[in-house]
Write a protein that holds these residues in place. Structure first.
Motif, PDB file in Angstrom:
ATOM      1  N   ASP A 142       0.841  -1.204   0.000  1.00  0.00           N
ATOM      2  CA  ASP A 142       0.000   0.000   0.000  1.00  0.00           C
ATOM      3  C   ASP A 142       0.871   1.247   0.000  1.00  0.00           C
ATOM      4  N   ILE A 143       1.695   1.343  -1.031  1.00  0.00           N
ATOM      5  CA  ILE A 143       2.673   2.415  -1.157  1.00  0.00           C
ATOM      6  C   ILE A 143       2.470   3.101  -2.513  1.00  0.00           C
ATOM      7  N   GLY A 144       2.256   4.399  -2.485  1.00  0.00           N
ATOM      8  CA  GLY A 144       2.099   5.114  -3.745  1.00  0.00           C
ATOM      9  C   GLY A 144       3.403   5.306  -4.483  1.00  0.00           C
ATOM     10  N   ALA A 145       4.474   5.454  -3.716  1.00  0.00           N
ATOM     11  CA  ALA A 145       5.799   5.660  -4.309  1.00  0.00           C
ATOM     12  C   ALA A 145       6.842   5.217  -3.295  1.00  0.00           C
ATOM     13  N   PRO A 146       7.980   4.699  -3.766  1.00  0.00           N
ATOM     14  CA  PRO A 146       9.042   4.247  -2.847  1.00  0.00           C
ATOM     15  C   PRO A 146       9.829   5.427  -2.301  1.00  0.00           C
ATOM     16  N   CYS A 147       9.357   5.994  -1.195  1.00  0.00           N
ATOM     17  CA  CYS A 147      10.009   7.150  -0.594  1.00  0.00           C
ATOM     18  C   CYS A 147      11.308   6.730   0.087  1.00  0.00           C
ATOM     19  N   GLU A 148      12.012   7.691   0.667  1.00  0.00           N
ATOM     20  CA  GLU A 148      13.311   7.416   1.284  1.00  0.00           C
ATOM     21  C   GLU A 148      13.185   6.460   2.471  1.00  0.00           C
ATOM     22  N   HIS A 149      12.056   6.508   3.186  1.00  0.00           N
ATOM     23  CA  HIS A 149      11.855   5.587   4.308  1.00  0.00           C
ATOM     24  C   HIS A 149      11.829   4.145   3.808  1.00  0.00           C
ATOM     25  N   VAL A 150      11.082   3.911   2.741  1.00  0.00           N
ATOM     26  CA  VAL A 150      10.972   2.564   2.168  1.00  0.00           C
ATOM     27  C   VAL A 150      12.321   2.097   1.646  1.00  0.00           C
ATOM     28  N   ILE A 151      12.989   2.942   0.892  1.00  0.00           N
ATOM     29  CA  ILE A 151      14.279   2.571   0.310  1.00  0.00           C
ATOM     30  C   ILE A 151      15.289   2.213   1.400  1.00  0.00           C
ATOM     31  N   ARG A 152      15.361   3.012   2.440  1.00  0.00           N
ATOM     32  CA  ARG A 152      16.324   2.787   3.520  1.00  0.00           C
ATOM     33  C   ARG A 152      16.100   1.436   4.195  1.00  0.00           C
ATOM     34  N   HIS A 153      14.839   1.074   4.422  1.00  0.00           N
ATOM     35  CA  HIS A 153      14.551  -0.170   5.125  1.00  0.00           C
ATOM     36  C   HIS A 153      14.586  -1.380   4.195  1.00  0.00           C
ATOM     37  N   PHE A 154      14.160  -1.203   2.957  1.00  0.00           N
ATOM     38  CA  PHE A 154      14.215  -2.312   2.008  1.00  0.00           C
ATOM     39  C   PHE A 154      15.647  -2.796   1.828  1.00  0.00           C
ATOM     40  N   SER A 155      16.586  -1.881   1.829  1.00  0.00           N
ATOM     41  CA  SER A 155      17.988  -2.235   1.585  1.00  0.00           C
ATOM     42  C   SER A 155      18.621  -2.989   2.750  1.00  0.00           C
ATOM     43  N   GLN A 156      17.880  -3.147   3.869  1.00  0.00           N
ATOM     44  CA  GLN A 156      18.385  -3.885   5.022  1.00  0.00           C
ATOM     45  C   GLN A 156      17.821  -5.303   5.119  1.00  0.00           C
ATOM     46  N   CYS A 157      16.882  -5.643   4.258  1.00  0.00           N
ATOM     47  CA  CYS A 157      16.043  -6.825   4.492  1.00  0.00           C
ATOM     48  C   CYS A 157      16.635  -8.124   3.935  1.00  0.00           C
ATOM     49  N   HIS A 158      16.508  -9.178   4.733  1.00  0.00           N
ATOM     50  CA  HIS A 158      16.811 -10.529   4.277  1.00  0.00           C
ATOM     51  C   HIS A 158      15.617 -11.144   3.547  1.00  0.00           C
ATOM     52  N   ALA A 159      14.430 -10.604   3.801  1.00  0.00           N
ATOM     53  CA  ALA A 159      13.218 -10.993   3.076  1.00  0.00           C
ATOM     54  C   ALA A 159      12.254  -9.822   3.133  1.00  0.00           C
ATOM     55  N   ALA A 160      11.372  -9.744   2.134  1.00  0.00           N
ATOM     56  CA  ALA A 160      10.439  -8.627   2.094  1.00  0.00           C
ATOM     57  C   ALA A 160       9.120  -9.047   1.473  1.00  0.00           C
ATOM     58  N   PHE A 161       8.040  -8.506   2.031  1.00  0.00           N
ATOM     59  CA  PHE A 161       6.737  -8.503   1.372  1.00  0.00           C
ATOM     60  C   PHE A 161       6.690  -7.193   0.596  1.00  0.00           C
ATOM     61  N   LEU A 162       6.663  -7.280  -0.726  1.00  0.00           N
ATOM     62  CA  LEU A 162       6.772  -6.089  -1.576  1.00  0.00           C
ATOM     63  C   LEU A 162       5.549  -5.974  -2.478  1.00  0.00           C
ATOM     64  N   GLU A 163       4.894  -4.835  -2.397  1.00  0.00           N
ATOM     65  CA  GLU A 163       3.705  -4.632  -3.221  1.00  0.00           C
ATOM     66  C   GLU A 163       4.042  -4.556  -4.706  1.00  0.00           C
ATOM     67  N   ALA A 164       3.210  -5.227  -5.514  1.00  0.00           N
ATOM     68  CA  ALA A 164       3.207  -5.070  -6.966  1.00  0.00           C
ATOM     69  C   ALA A 164       1.732  -5.112  -7.358  1.00  0.00           C
ATOM     70  N   ASN A 165       1.061  -3.994  -7.214  1.00  0.00           N
ATOM     71  CA  ASN A 165      -0.394  -3.978  -7.285  1.00  0.00           C
ATOM     72  C   ASN A 165      -0.934  -4.066  -8.701  1.00  0.00           C
ATOM     73  N   TYR A 166      -0.298  -3.381  -9.646  1.00  0.00           N
ATOM     74  CA  TYR A 166      -0.907  -3.298 -10.968  1.00  0.00           C
ATOM     75  C   TYR A 166       0.132  -3.240 -12.078  1.00  0.00           C
ATOM     76  N   ASP A 167      -0.293  -3.702 -13.229  1.00  0.00           N
ATOM     77  CA  ASP A 167       0.455  -3.525 -14.474  1.00  0.00           C
ATOM     78  C   ASP A 167      -0.063  -2.259 -15.149  1.00  0.00           C
ATOM     79  N   ASP A 168       0.840  -1.397 -15.584  1.00  0.00           N
ATOM     80  CA  ASP A 168       0.432  -0.103 -16.144  1.00  0.00           C
ATOM     81  C   ASP A 168      -0.539  -0.247 -17.305  1.00  0.00           C
ATOM     82  N   ASP A 169      -0.243  -1.138 -18.243  1.00  0.00           N
ATOM     83  CA  ASP A 169      -1.105  -1.299 -19.417  1.00  0.00           C
ATOM     84  C   ASP A 169      -2.465  -1.872 -19.046  1.00  0.00           C
ATOM     85  N   LEU A 170      -2.483  -2.866 -18.163  1.00  0.00           N
ATOM     86  CA  LEU A 170      -3.763  -3.453 -17.760  1.00  0.00           C
ATOM     87  C   LEU A 170      -4.629  -2.429 -17.042  1.00  0.00           C
ATOM     88  N   LEU A 171      -4.030  -1.609 -16.196  1.00  0.00           N
ATOM     89  CA  LEU A 171      -4.807  -0.571 -15.516  1.00  0.00           C
ATOM     90  C   LEU A 171      -5.343   0.438 -16.515  1.00  0.00           C
TER      91      LEU A 171
END
Length: 267
Positions: A142-171
């Protein structure tokens, strides 16, 4: 140092993620019913007795629908920001409610849970990093854009639940009205397949062992499209698509000696 993770459900019909060690666990959101949560955990060989708390990302119904019954039955403390609590309108007299604030770690046994702000159209939305000793798992949905908070924490993770909500063309070609398309792809909407891939390619640490693609749209995405997009870039990271209809297997996330060496070099 192992963490055990599973998605009990992921999508606009309900979101619930389990992260724990052998002694204690937490749920990030509880958007499916108490009974369905129990059933899915039982099928996985997980016990509700290990669940010690629920952490709430934001007040949308697909993230809080099951909280009242689940927290009341097991008297689980619910960690929630004041803004989210006001908007969620939960029956707080039925279970313990604990204040949640960004960048203030919460300890549940040996688990350390840190919330941090994210961009979404909710009152006070947060993502989470769950740590057990040197092992870290992030929940980024539920992230509109990968802000600095997301980037900083994602780069520390051994595993992640990462949103991939939509394909641009399908939407774009889909049946959603314009205002809803605008909301989904806006800076406070959801993360697209391409945005998720860009984040993954630019900021995935070398030691990330698993990525669980989460919150796929039923109407505006296709698991095969997402798989094909990510496949050339996975290297040693296991790629899993979290279902909107059932639980994933339980994955063991652990820090290896090689990972510790990488961390030492980076630090």
């Amino acid at each position: 140092m192992e963490l055990f993770i599973t998605s009990l459900n992921s999508g606009s019909n309900g979101n619930c993620y389990y992260v724990g060690n052998e002694q204690e666990a937490v749920l990030i959101d509880a958007g499916i019913s108490c009974r369905e949560t129990e059933r899915r955990m039982e099928r996985l060989g997980l016990s509700m007795e290990t669940v010690k708390a629920i952490f709430v990302s934001h007040e949308h119904s697909d993230h809080i629908r099951g909280i009242a019954q689940l927290a009341k039955k097991y008297q689980l403390p619910v960690f929630i920001t004041p803004g989210t609590l006001t908007s969620a309108r939960l029956p707080v007299q039925s279970f313990p409610v604990k204040p949640l604030r960004g960048y203030e770690p919460v300890w549940i046994g040996e688990l350390c849970i840190t919330a941090f702000p994210k961009q979404h159209d909710a009152s006070d939305p947060h993502s989470f990093l769950i740590a057990y000793q040197d092992t870290k798992v992030g929940v980024f949905t539920d992230i509109g854009a990968p802000c600095e908070h997301v980037i900083r924490h994602f780069s520390q993770c051994h595993a992640a639940f990462l949103e991939a909500n939509y394909d641009d063309d399908l939407l774009e070609r889909g049946s959603y009205p314009y205002y809803l398309k605008h909301r989904v792809r806006g800076d406070k909407g959801h993360l697209s397949n391409q945005q998720a891939l860009d984040l993954f390619k630019a900021h995935k640490p070398a030691f990330m062992s698993h990525v669980l693609m989460a919150h796929l749209s039923k109407d505006n995405n296709n698991p095969q499209l997402l798989h094909d997009l990510f496949a050339p870039h996975m290297l040693d990271t296991q790629f899993i698509i979290a279902s909107r209809y059932k639980e994933t297997p339980v994955y063991r996330i652990g820090v290896t000696r090689e990972t510790l060496q990488v961390l030492d070099v980076q630090n």
